[in-house]
Design a protein around this motif. Structure first.
Motif, PDB file in Angstrom:
ATOM      1  N   ALA A  86       0.729  -1.347  -0.165  1.00  0.00           N
ATOM      2  CA  ALA A  86       0.020  -0.126   0.084  1.00  0.00           C
ATOM      3  C   ALA A  86       0.866   1.264   0.052  1.00  0.00           C
ATOM      4  CB  ALA A  86      -0.840   0.156   1.266  1.00  0.00           C
ATOM      5  N   GLU A  87       2.070   1.309   0.713  1.00  0.00           N
ATOM      6  CA  GLU A  87       2.855   2.268   0.787  1.00  0.00           C
ATOM      7  C   GLU A  87       3.457   2.559  -0.673  1.00  0.00           C
ATOM      8  OE1 GLU A  87       5.840   2.540   3.859  1.00  0.00           O
ATOM      9  OE2 GLU A  87       5.303   0.907   4.593  1.00  0.00           O
ATOM     10  N   LEU A  88       3.822   1.622  -1.645  1.00  0.00           N
ATOM     11  CA  LEU A  88       4.061   1.875  -2.768  1.00  0.00           C
ATOM     12  C   LEU A  88       2.910   2.499  -3.738  1.00  0.00           C
ATOM     13  CD1 LEU A  88       6.019   1.422  -5.307  1.00  0.00           C
ATOM     14  CD2 LEU A  88       4.965  -0.839  -5.614  1.00  0.00           C
ATOM     15  N   VAL A  89       1.709   2.042  -3.393  1.00  0.00           N
ATOM     16  CA  VAL A  89       0.832   2.495  -4.330  1.00  0.00           C
ATOM     17  C   VAL A  89       0.554   3.998  -3.939  1.00  0.00           C
ATOM     18  CG1 VAL A  89      -1.733   2.325  -4.671  1.00  0.00           C
ATOM     19  CG2 VAL A  89      -0.465   0.273  -4.709  1.00  0.00           C
ATOM     20  N   GLU A  90       0.547   4.221  -2.731  1.00  0.00           N
ATOM     21  CA  GLU A  90       0.359   5.680  -2.263  1.00  0.00           C
ATOM     22  C   GLU A  90       1.659   6.508  -2.857  1.00  0.00           C
ATOM     23  OE1 GLU A  90       0.259   6.017   2.006  1.00  0.00           O
ATOM     24  OE2 GLU A  90      -1.487   4.751   1.931  1.00  0.00           O
ATOM     25  N   LEU A  91       2.759   6.109  -2.971  1.00  0.00           N
ATOM     26  CA  LEU A  91       3.852   6.946  -3.620  1.00  0.00           C
ATOM     27  C   LEU A  91       3.663   7.001  -4.770  1.00  0.00           C
ATOM     28  CD1 LEU A  91       6.699   7.810  -3.164  1.00  0.00           C
ATOM     29  CD2 LEU A  91       7.656   5.603  -3.498  1.00  0.00           C
ATOM     30  N   LEU A  92       3.407   5.888  -6.011  1.00  0.00           N
ATOM     31  CA  LEU A  92       3.287   6.063  -7.264  1.00  0.00           C
ATOM     32  C   LEU A  92       1.940   7.176  -7.324  1.00  0.00           C
ATOM     33  CD1 LEU A  92       3.223   2.389  -8.412  1.00  0.00           C
ATOM     34  CD2 LEU A  92       4.671   4.354  -9.127  1.00  0.00           C
ATOM     35  N   ALA A  93       0.814   7.090  -6.877  1.00  0.00           N
ATOM     36  CA  ALA A  93      -0.411   7.862  -6.781  1.00  0.00           C
ATOM     37  C   ALA A  93      -0.100   9.264  -6.717  1.00  0.00           C
ATOM     38  CB  ALA A  93      -1.514   7.537  -5.765  1.00  0.00           C
ATOM     39  N   ARG A  94       1.031   9.705  -5.686  1.00  0.00           N
ATOM     40  CA  ARG A  94       1.363  10.892  -5.337  1.00  0.00           C
ATOM     41  C   ARG A  94       2.282  11.623  -6.428  1.00  0.00           C
ATOM     42  NH1 ARG A  94       2.892   9.183  -0.137  1.00  0.00           N
ATOM     43  NH2 ARG A  94       4.883   9.554  -0.662  1.00  0.00           N
ATOM     44  N   ARG A  95       2.975  10.738  -7.149  1.00  0.00           N
ATOM     45  CA  ARG A  95       3.944  11.129  -8.092  1.00  0.00           C
ATOM     46  C   ARG A  95       3.862  10.978  -9.538  1.00  0.00           C
ATOM     47  NH1 ARG A  95       6.130  10.719  -3.484  1.00  0.00           N
ATOM     48  NH2 ARG A  95       7.855  11.831  -2.684  1.00  0.00           N
ATOM     49  N   CYS A  96       2.698  10.355  -9.882  1.00  0.00           N
ATOM     50  CA  CYS A  96       2.213   9.952 -11.307  1.00  0.00           C
ATOM     51  C   CYS A  96       0.661   9.949 -11.539  1.00  0.00           C
ATOM     52  CB  CYS A  96       3.019   8.936 -12.051  1.00  0.00           C
ATOM     53  SG  CYS A  96       2.822   7.433 -11.263  1.00  0.00           S
ATOM     54  N   PRO A  97       0.236  10.442 -12.631  1.00  0.00           N
ATOM     55  CA  PRO A  97      -1.340  10.572 -12.526  1.00  0.00           C
ATOM     56  C   PRO A  97      -1.956   9.145 -12.758  1.00  0.00           C
ATOM     57  CG  PRO A  97      -0.490  11.414 -14.585  1.00  0.00           C
ATOM     58  CD  PRO A  97       0.567  11.280 -13.641  1.00  0.00           C
ATOM     59  N   GLY A  98      -1.178   8.366 -13.369  1.00  0.00           N
ATOM     60  CA  GLY A  98      -1.890   7.001 -13.774  1.00  0.00           C
ATOM     61  C   GLY A  98      -2.500   6.994 -15.035  1.00  0.00           C
ATOM     62  N   PRO A  99      -3.478   6.083 -15.389  1.00  0.00           N
ATOM     63  CA  PRO A  99      -3.533   5.016 -14.486  1.00  0.00           C
ATOM     64  C   PRO A  99      -2.688   3.928 -14.636  1.00  0.00           C
ATOM     65  CG  PRO A  99      -4.604   4.750 -16.727  1.00  0.00           C
ATOM     66  CD  PRO A  99      -4.206   5.890 -16.685  1.00  0.00           C
ATOM     67  N   GLY A 100      -2.713   3.139 -13.566  1.00  0.00           N
ATOM     68  CA  GLY A 100      -1.738   2.110 -13.399  1.00  0.00           C
ATOM     69  C   GLY A 100      -1.971   0.844 -12.446  1.00  0.00           C
ATOM     70  N   GLY A 101      -1.569  -0.315 -12.489  1.00  0.00           N
ATOM     71  CA  GLY A 101      -1.917  -1.327 -11.780  1.00  0.00           C
ATOM     72  C   GLY A 101      -0.719  -2.043 -11.176  1.00  0.00           C
ATOM     73  N   THR A 102      -0.880  -2.638  -9.931  1.00  0.00           N
ATOM     74  CA  THR A 102      -0.009  -3.382  -9.320  1.00  0.00           C
ATOM     75  C   THR A 102      -0.364  -4.595  -9.048  1.00  0.00           C
ATOM     76  OG1 THR A 102      -0.387  -2.740  -7.153  1.00  0.00           O
ATOM     77  CG2 THR A 102       1.106  -1.420  -8.178  1.00  0.00           C
ATOM     78  N   GLY A 103       0.428  -5.755  -9.019  1.00  0.00           N
ATOM     79  CA  GLY A 103       0.078  -7.064  -8.837  1.00  0.00           C
ATOM     80  C   GLY A 103       0.503  -7.571  -7.368  1.00  0.00           C
ATOM     81  N   PRO A 104       0.207  -8.740  -6.909  1.00  0.00           N
ATOM     82  CA  PRO A 104       0.538  -9.090  -5.507  1.00  0.00           C
ATOM     83  C   PRO A 104       2.255  -9.168  -5.336  1.00  0.00           C
ATOM     84  CG  PRO A 104       0.002 -11.081  -7.090  1.00  0.00           C
ATOM     85  CD  PRO A 104      -0.399  -9.656  -7.723  1.00  0.00           C
ATOM     86  N   VAL A 105       2.518  -9.462  -4.310  1.00  0.00           N
ATOM     87  CA  VAL A 105       3.966  -9.311  -3.792  1.00  0.00           C
ATOM     88  C   VAL A 105       4.436 -10.751  -4.504  1.00  0.00           C
ATOM     89  CG1 VAL A 105       5.731  -9.486  -2.270  1.00  0.00           C
ATOM     90  CG2 VAL A 105       3.896  -7.893  -2.053  1.00  0.00           C
ATOM     91  N   ALA A 106       5.786 -10.742  -5.176  1.00  0.00           N
ATOM     92  CA  ALA A 106       6.335 -11.778  -5.656  1.00  0.00           C
ATOM     93  C   ALA A 106       7.475 -12.110  -4.701  1.00  0.00           C
ATOM     94  CB  ALA A 106       6.902 -11.385  -7.103  1.00  0.00           C
ATOM     95  N   ASP A 107       7.385 -13.272  -4.171  1.00  0.00           N
ATOM     96  CA  ASP A 107       8.688 -13.956  -3.339  1.00  0.00           C
ATOM     97  C   ASP A 107       9.801 -14.109  -4.442  1.00  0.00           C
ATOM     98  OD1 ASP A 107       7.308 -13.319  -0.946  1.00  0.00           O
ATOM     99  OD2 ASP A 107       6.255 -15.139  -1.073  1.00  0.00           O
ATOM    100  N   GLY A 108      10.706 -13.112  -4.460  1.00  0.00           N
ATOM    101  CA  GLY A 108      11.831 -13.621  -5.420  1.00  0.00           C
ATOM    102  C   GLY A 108      11.693 -13.274  -6.754  1.00  0.00           C
ATOM    103  N   LEU A 109      12.756 -12.977  -7.538  1.00  0.00           N
ATOM    104  CA  LEU A 109      12.713 -12.710  -9.094  1.00  0.00           C
ATOM    105  C   LEU A 109      12.210 -13.700  -9.676  1.00  0.00           C
ATOM    106  CD1 LEU A 109      16.543 -11.162  -9.067  1.00  0.00           C
ATOM    107  CD2 LEU A 109      14.274 -10.012  -9.118  1.00  0.00           C
ATOM    108  N   ALA A 110      12.250 -14.724  -9.481  1.00  0.00           N
ATOM    109  CA  ALA A 110      11.567 -15.779 -10.485  1.00  0.00           C
ATOM    110  C   ALA A 110      10.035 -15.421 -10.569  1.00  0.00           C
ATOM    111  CB  ALA A 110      11.851 -17.265  -9.850  1.00  0.00           C
ATOM    112  N   GLY A 111       9.472 -14.921  -9.810  1.00  0.00           N
ATOM    113  CA  GLY A 111       7.936 -14.764  -9.944  1.00  0.00           C
ATOM    114  C   GLY A 111       7.482 -13.549 -10.466  1.00  0.00           C
ATOM    115  N   LEU A 112       8.595 -12.476 -11.039  1.00  0.00           N
ATOM    116  CA  LEU A 112       8.186 -11.564 -11.473  1.00  0.00           C
ATOM    117  C   LEU A 112       7.165 -11.608 -12.834  1.00  0.00           C
ATOM    118  CD1 LEU A 112      11.413  -9.546 -11.767  1.00  0.00           C
ATOM    119  CD2 LEU A 112       9.499  -9.412 -10.178  1.00  0.00           C
ATOM    120  N   GLY A 113       7.386 -12.681 -13.675  1.00  0.00           N
ATOM    121  CA  GLY A 113       6.509 -13.022 -14.825  1.00  0.00           C
ATOM    122  C   GLY A 113       4.815 -12.911 -14.534  1.00  0.00           C
TER     123      GLY A 113
END
Length: 240
Positions: A86-113
Motif C-alpha cells: 500500500a505504501e508503494l501505491v500511495e507513493l506512485l499515486a502522489r507522483r504520477c497520475p496513472g492509470p496504473g496497476g500493481t500485482g501481488p507481492v512476488a517472493d523472489g525474482l523468479a515470480g516477476l512474470g
C-alpha cells in the motif's frame, strides 16, 4: 564493461518479466542488477507517460527499482524490502497520475512474470479516462471480468440486454443510479443525496432496473450477476 553488464541485466530482467523459467536465470539477473534473488518485489504497470516522474521520486524514498518500457506501457519493478504494498501505491499515486496497476507481492525474482501479468490485469480494471493506481487485490471481481472477455460479453448480453436497448440517456440514468446505490452500501437515502433526487426516485429506478434485467437486488446471487455485468459493460464494452 559496466554498460554491457547493465544491458545484460536488462535483457535478463525482460526474460523474467515474460515468465521464462530457465535454470539460473533469476540468479544471473540478480547478479547483474545488484538485486536480491529471493527478495520481495512488486511490479507496477503504468500507461504511457504515467511513470515519467515516478522513478527519481521512488529512489529518493529509499526504494530500489528498475523501469522498462514496452510499447505504450511502462513496467516498474520495485524491490519492496520490508515496506507494505500500500505504501508503494500511495507513493506512485502522489507522483504520477496513472492509470496504473500493481500485482501481488512476488517472493523472489523468479515470480516477476506472474506479478507482471497480474499487474496488467489490474491496469485493465481502470475504466478508460480514469487515473490513479490500483492494486489487484482490491479489484478481484473486476479482474475476473476483464480476464474473460468472451464470457463477459455473454454476461452483459444475458443480464443487461434489455437495458442496453434503451435510449442512451435513459440507460445512463439507470446505470448511474445503480452505481450510486452500490457505492452507498445499498442505502437509497444516501444514493438520493448523491444523485440530487428523492429517495423514492432511487427506489423506482432500481425497481425498473430489476424488471428490465429480470433480477432482484434483494437476492445476493442475482445482485452479484448485476454488479459483475455492470463491470463487464463498463470495462470491456468501452474498449471494443
Amino acid at each position: 564493461m559496466r554498460g554491457r553488464s547493465d544491458e545484460r541485466g536488462r535483457v535478463l530482467l525482460d526474460a523474467l518479466l515474460e515468465g521464462r523459467c530457465e535454470p539460473g536465470l533469476a540468479a544471473r539477473a540478480a547478479s547483474c542488477l545488484g538485486l536480491d534473488e529471493q527478495g520481495r518485489y512488486v511490479v507496477a504497470v503504468l500507461r504511457e507517460g504515467g511513470g515519467g516522474p515516478a522513478g527519481a521520486a521512488m529512489d529518493a524514498d529509499g526504494l530500489r527499482l528498475v523501469r522498462r518500457r514496452r510499447g505504450d506501457r511502462e513496467i516498474v519493478v520495485v524491490a519492496l524490502g520490508d515496506r507494505e504494498p500500500a505504501e508503494l501505491v500511495e507513493l506512485l499515486a502522489r507522483r504520477c497520475p496513472g492509470p496504473g496497476g500493481t500485482g501481488p507481492v512476488a517472493d523472489g525474482l523468479a515470480g516477476l512474470g506472474t506479478a507482471r501479468r497480474l499487474a496488467e490485469v489490474a491496469l485493465l480494471t481502470c475504466p478508460p479516462g480514469t487515473t490513479g493506481i490500483v492494486r489487484l487485490e482490491e479489484r478481484l471481481p473486476a479482474a475476473l471480468v476483464v480476464s474473460q472477455p468472451e464470457l463477459s460479453a455473454l454476461l452483459v448480453a444475458d443480464v443487461l440486454g434489455p437495458l442496453l436497448a434503451l435510449e442512451a440517456a435513459d440507460r445512463a440514468l439507470l446505470v448511474r443510479t445503480l452505481d450510486a446505490w452500490l457505492e452507498c452500501g445499498g442505502s437509497a437515502g444516501r444514493a438520493a443525496g448523491r444523485l440530487y433526487c428523492h429517495r423514492n426516485t432511487v427506489l423506482n429506478r432500481l425497481r425498473r432496473l430489476e424488471r428490465l434485467t429480470s433480477r432482484s437486488l434483494s437476492r445476493p446471487r442475482e445482485m452479484i450477476e448485476m454488479t459483475l455485468a455492470l463491470d463487464a459493460f463498463r470495462l470491456t464494452t468501452a474498449r471494443s
